[in-house]
Design an enzyme around this catalytic site. Sequence first.
Site, short mmCIF file in Angstrom:
data_model
loop_
_atom_site.label_atom_id
_atom_site.label_comp_id
_atom_site.label_asym_id
_atom_site.label_seq_id
_atom_site.Cartn_x
_atom_site.Cartn_y
_atom_site.Cartn_z
N HIS A 1 0.82 -1.21 0.00
CA HIS A 1 0.00 0.00 0.00
C HIS A 1 0.85 1.25 0.00
O HIS A 1 0.52 2.24 -0.64
CB HIS A 1 -0.92 0.01 1.22
CG HIS A 1 -2.02 -1.00 1.13
ND1 HIS A 1 -3.24 -0.72 0.59
CD2 HIS A 1 -2.08 -2.30 1.49
CE1 HIS A 1 -4.02 -1.78 0.64
NE2 HIS A 1 -3.32 -2.77 1.18
N CYS A 2 1.94 1.22 0.77
CA CYS A 2 2.78 2.41 0.82
C CYS A 2 3.35 2.73 -0.55
O CYS A 2 3.40 3.88 -0.98
CB CYS A 2 3.90 2.22 1.84
SG CYS A 2 4.94 0.77 1.51
#
Length: 296
Positions: A182-183
Amino acid sequence: MRSRQRMFAAVMRLLLKCLRLGRRRRFKLVRQAEQLWHYGHLCLRSLLYNSFTNGDVVLDSLFEPVYWLVDHVTRWFGVVFVALVIGLTSSIVAIVYICLLPLILQTYTPAWICWHLAYGHWNLIMIVFHYYMAITTSPGHPPQTKDDLTGVSVCRKCIAPKPARTHHCSICNRCVLKMDHHCLRNLLSLAVPSSVALALGALTLWHAALITRGETSIERHINKKERQRLQKKGKVFRNPYSYGSWDNWKVFLGVDMPRHWLTRVLLPSPHLPHGTGLSWDLPPCVTEQHSPLLAI
């Protein structure tokens, strides 16, 4: 005299018999102990045996407490990072309007002023739009009904079939289709505008290389191991999800036709990526179909 000799001989025979008997008993005890040891070792191995166990699985099991801690702590990091990005972006916009814009209006020619205003606001719109889409769009999960779901493996955390390119996300606590971190996904969304790409240059170049090869950051490690394994067997690894460098970029950007370079790349576009994450049909922009084989 003879009676003493007979008695001595009888005593010696009895002693030798006792020694032989003791030796047999000792050997028997040692043999029984060895049998018990081998039996217990076999029982223990039969209870712990797993044909899929290797060094990676053992290391992953040893780090399970660390993963649990990270899962429960980093679950709040997403909220913190989103708040930081919104705060930093807002502060930069405020500084530009309050400090830089008056200086630009007093210093540059009307043509340069129009260029700065147009390019700056285009950057702002692209940053806000793509970051909003990145944090609000669902990454995609396998369907709950598993009747028609064809999985290539089973997730050991969800205990459910995993389609191709699907991995378990510890933040969502669910399997995600075509999973990537996600990052990385959120940061990459901030890298469509060039001003932010300077600050995230290394990450942008890294993901540009991944897009060129048609793989995610997770798949890179998997493909690297598979490439080394097949190389030892004299085979060549081929990524079945790569359509060539140019076509991989068109698939990533969603460019199915020439006008999409304007409507989907230069302008904000809410178009969805190609495919469902469950099946991998040939994208419309791909001109040549590649062999789906993993190795040749």
